[in-house]
Design a protein around this motif. Structure first.
Motif, PDB file in Angstrom:
ATOM      1  N   GLY A  41       0.726  -1.146   0.302  1.00  0.00           N
ATOM      2  CA  GLY A  41      -0.073   0.378  -0.113  1.00  0.00           C
ATOM      3  C   GLY A  41       0.463   0.979   0.209  1.00  0.00           C
ATOM      4  O   GLY A  41       0.385   2.568   0.974  1.00  0.00           O
ATOM      5  N   ILE A  43       1.725   4.865  -1.263  1.00  0.00           N
ATOM      6  CA  ILE A  43       0.680   5.874  -1.884  1.00  0.00           C
ATOM      7  C   ILE A  43       1.444   6.363  -2.885  1.00  0.00           C
ATOM      8  O   ILE A  43       2.763   7.240  -2.697  1.00  0.00           O
ATOM      9  N   ILE A  44       1.560   6.493  -4.334  1.00  0.00           N
ATOM     10  CA  ILE A  44       1.760   7.533  -4.861  1.00  0.00           C
ATOM     11  C   ILE A  44       1.128   8.471  -5.255  1.00  0.00           C
ATOM     12  O   ILE A  44       0.309   8.380  -5.594  1.00  0.00           O
ATOM     13  N   VAL A  95      -2.696  13.250  -4.916  1.00  0.00           N
ATOM     14  CA  VAL A  95      -2.531  11.673  -4.938  1.00  0.00           C
ATOM     15  C   VAL A  95      -3.199  11.032  -6.306  1.00  0.00           C
ATOM     16  O   VAL A  95      -3.774  10.950  -6.789  1.00  0.00           O
ATOM     17  N   PHE A  96      -2.347   9.783  -6.902  1.00  0.00           N
ATOM     18  CA  PHE A  96      -2.141   9.391  -7.904  1.00  0.00           C
ATOM     19  C   PHE A  96      -3.057   7.415  -7.483  1.00  0.00           C
ATOM     20  O   PHE A  96      -3.512   7.434  -8.410  1.00  0.00           O
ATOM     21  N   GLY A  97      -2.076   7.226  -6.951  1.00  0.00           N
ATOM     22  CA  GLY A  97      -2.719   5.898  -5.903  1.00  0.00           C
ATOM     23  C   GLY A  97      -1.962   5.049  -6.073  1.00  0.00           C
ATOM     24  O   GLY A  97      -1.339   5.811  -5.053  1.00  0.00           O
ATOM     25  N   SER A  98      -2.135   3.260  -5.502  1.00  0.00           N
ATOM     26  CA  SER A  98      -0.947   2.445  -4.375  1.00  0.00           C
ATOM     27  C   SER A  98      -0.195   1.388  -5.097  1.00  0.00           C
ATOM     28  O   SER A  98      -1.534   1.344  -5.911  1.00  0.00           O
ATOM     29  N   VAL A  99      -0.259   1.245  -4.555  1.00  0.00           N
ATOM     30  CA  VAL A  99       1.206   0.137  -5.266  1.00  0.00           C
ATOM     31  C   VAL A  99       1.308  -0.620  -3.757  1.00  0.00           C
ATOM     32  O   VAL A  99       0.904  -0.769  -2.722  1.00  0.00           O
ATOM     33  N   THR A 134       5.088   7.522  -0.170  1.00  0.00           N
ATOM     34  CA  THR A 134       4.913   7.156   1.230  1.00  0.00           C
ATOM     35  C   THR A 134       5.728   6.574   2.413  1.00  0.00           C
ATOM     36  O   THR A 134       6.525   6.975   3.309  1.00  0.00           O
TER      37      THR A 134
ATOM     38  N   ALA B  92      -5.953   6.901  -2.175  1.00  0.00           N
ATOM     39  CA  ALA B  92      -5.728   5.909  -2.109  1.00  0.00           C
ATOM     40  C   ALA B  92      -5.830   5.421  -1.569  1.00  0.00           C
ATOM     41  O   ALA B  92      -5.678   5.850   0.026  1.00  0.00           O
ATOM     42  N   PHE B  93      -5.312   3.687  -0.853  1.00  0.00           N
ATOM     43  CA  PHE B  93      -5.394   3.211   0.568  1.00  0.00           C
ATOM     44  C   PHE B  93      -4.287   2.733   0.556  1.00  0.00           C
ATOM     45  O   PHE B  93      -3.777   1.686  -0.181  1.00  0.00           O
ATOM     46  N   MET B  94      -3.401   2.420   2.003  1.00  0.00           N
ATOM     47  CA  MET B  94      -2.094   1.808   2.412  1.00  0.00           C
ATOM     48  C   MET B  94      -2.587   0.852   2.888  1.00  0.00           C
ATOM     49  O   MET B  94      -1.605  -0.160   3.051  1.00  0.00           O
ATOM     50  N   THR B 169       0.553  -4.071  -8.849  1.00  0.00           N
ATOM     51  CA  THR B 169      -0.081  -3.147  -9.978  1.00  0.00           C
ATOM     52  C   THR B 169      -0.892  -1.895  -9.176  1.00  0.00           C
ATOM     53  O   THR B 169      -1.144  -1.596  -7.764  1.00  0.00           O
ATOM     54  N   THR B 173      -6.343   6.066  -9.241  1.00  0.00           N
ATOM     55  CA  THR B 173      -7.193   6.467  -8.811  1.00  0.00           C
ATOM     56  C   THR B 173      -7.392   8.013  -8.750  1.00  0.00           C
ATOM     57  O   THR B 173      -7.662   8.366  -7.350  1.00  0.00           O
ATOM     58  N   SER B 205      -6.901  13.884  -1.935  1.00  0.00           N
ATOM     59  CA  SER B 205      -6.200  15.078  -2.820  1.00  0.00           C
ATOM     60  C   SER B 205      -7.169  15.535  -3.845  1.00  0.00           C
ATOM     61  O   SER B 205      -8.226  14.754  -4.428  1.00  0.00           O
TER      62      SER B 205
END
Lengths: 153, 213
Positions: A41, A43-44, A95-99, A134, B92-94, B169, B173, B205
């Motif tokens: 998770g 975050i990017i 925020v773009f997304g999470s890996v 993160t 996004a979620f961590m 991947t 989002t 954001s």
């Protein structure tokens, strides 16, 4: 890529030098990871900052090029991917997304990770942006790109 | 006044020198042909009207339409002189989510007399980085809404797969709202989740434009 808002930064960054005669208009940001990540998770996003007097201390400079392939001018903005020192601590803009952390052999899908910024962020002389994460990503895993327009101040 | 354009290319096979006066260009149906010279939001951003804010760390979202809210919320004060035009939302979620099928979206509300109560402010910034003005709108990671919001738009569903290690991947989002939601003075918008998210897991954001009423 280094952690969050550290001024000693590794990743991909783009700066408009102090004293330049252009504004840098962000059009697209893209990113991908070529090996599994160590922390679930991650975050990017995109972070940015500004200093009217101090430029980024560039490490691992990347040669930017014109999108008018081969015959366009050299841009004024600077970019790099090695260890750089940002003049001030940046803050998160988007925020773009999470890996995730799975093996890269699990799926053969390729979700699109190209963000259309559409000129929604402008870097005046002294401004900079950098990919945000993160947590520190796995070594030598990030491949990313910026596309921008340079417009007279 | 009758405006006439020329159908097709102005010159056959060359570019036109800068400073040359030429007629406007039209298509075969008389349609006026224009091109977006810069990025879509360049002019607004250059005019210092575009702003951004994001969580600086992960937060736990509250359930759906709860008035006492945590997540990311943007509000246009009751007495402001601007409309807040939402352009982009990212989230996004961590960590792994506690329940399968958490629907994520944006919810909105309005109260013409009572402002959102700001509990934990997030510092917004100009997207003309470093030189733009401060925005009128306020952003919080924790706030109390004066009126229960309603769901405005669904973005997608977060699953709770056996682990966050299933794939590496990174699906994008980030939503292009493209000005499709406007918050007038007294309006607010917040990230919506059907249930509380996992511990300190969400970062989000907003990018928005502020325009005179």
């Amino acid at each position: 890529m280094s952690i969050a808002f550290a001024t000693t930064y590794i990743g991909l960054y783009l700066g408009n030098p102090v004293g330049s005669t252009i504004n840098c208009v962000l059009l697209k940001v893209a990113y991908g990871f070529i090996i599994a990540q160590p922390a679930a998770g991650t975050i990017i996003g995109l972070m940015g900052g500004y200093s009217a007097s101090t430029n980024i201390t560039v490490g691992g400079a990347i040669t930017p090029r014109s999108n008018m392939i081969g015959i366009g001018p050299t841009p004024q903005c600077i970019a790099g991917a090695g260890s750089a020192t940002l003049p001030i601590a940046p803050t998160l803009f988007q925020v773009f997304g999470s890996v995730l952390t799975g093996a890269i052999t699990v799926s053969n899908t390729n979700p699109l990770c190209v963000v259309d910024m559409e000129g929604s962020i402008i870097l005046p002389p002294g401004g900079f942006v950098a990919l945000y994460s993160t947590v520190a990503t796995a070594a030598s895993s990030l491949v990313a790109s910026f596309t921008w327009e340079e417009v007279p101040v | 006044m009758l405006i006439q354009n020329q159908v097709g290319p102005i010159t056959a096979n060359s570019s036109i020198s800068a400073g040359t006066q030429v007629p406007g260009r039209a298509g075969q149906l008389g349609d006026v042909i224009v091109s977006a010279l810069h990025g879509r939001y360049y002019e607004s951003c250059y005019r210092r009207n575009v702003f951004a804010a994001a969580n600086a760390a992960g937060v736990v979202t509250t359930i759906a339409f709860t008035l006492a809210y945590t997540g990311l919320i943007i509000s246009n004060p009751v007495a402001s002189m601007i409309n807040c035009v939402l352009l982009k939302v990212g989230y996004a979620f961590m960590v792994l989510q506690p329940t399968s099928g958490v629907i994520v979206g944006v919810m909105t509300g309005y109260n013409s007399a009572t402002n959102v109560t700001h509990t934990a402010a997030v510092t917004p910034k100009s997207c003309f980085v470093g030189v733009g003005a401060n925005p009128i709108c306020l952003v919080d990671s924790s706030a109390t809404m004066p009126t229960a919001p309603t769901l405005q738009q669904v973005f997608g569903t977060v699953l709770d797969g056996s682990a966050l290690t299933i794939t590496n991947t990174s699906p994008l989002t980030m939503m292009d709202l493209e000005g499709s939601i406007i918050l007038p003075p007294g309006g607010y918008a917040a990230i919506y989740t059907t249930i509380a998210s996992g511990a300190a897991s969400m970062m989000a954001s907003f990018i928005w434009e502020e325009l005179p009423l």
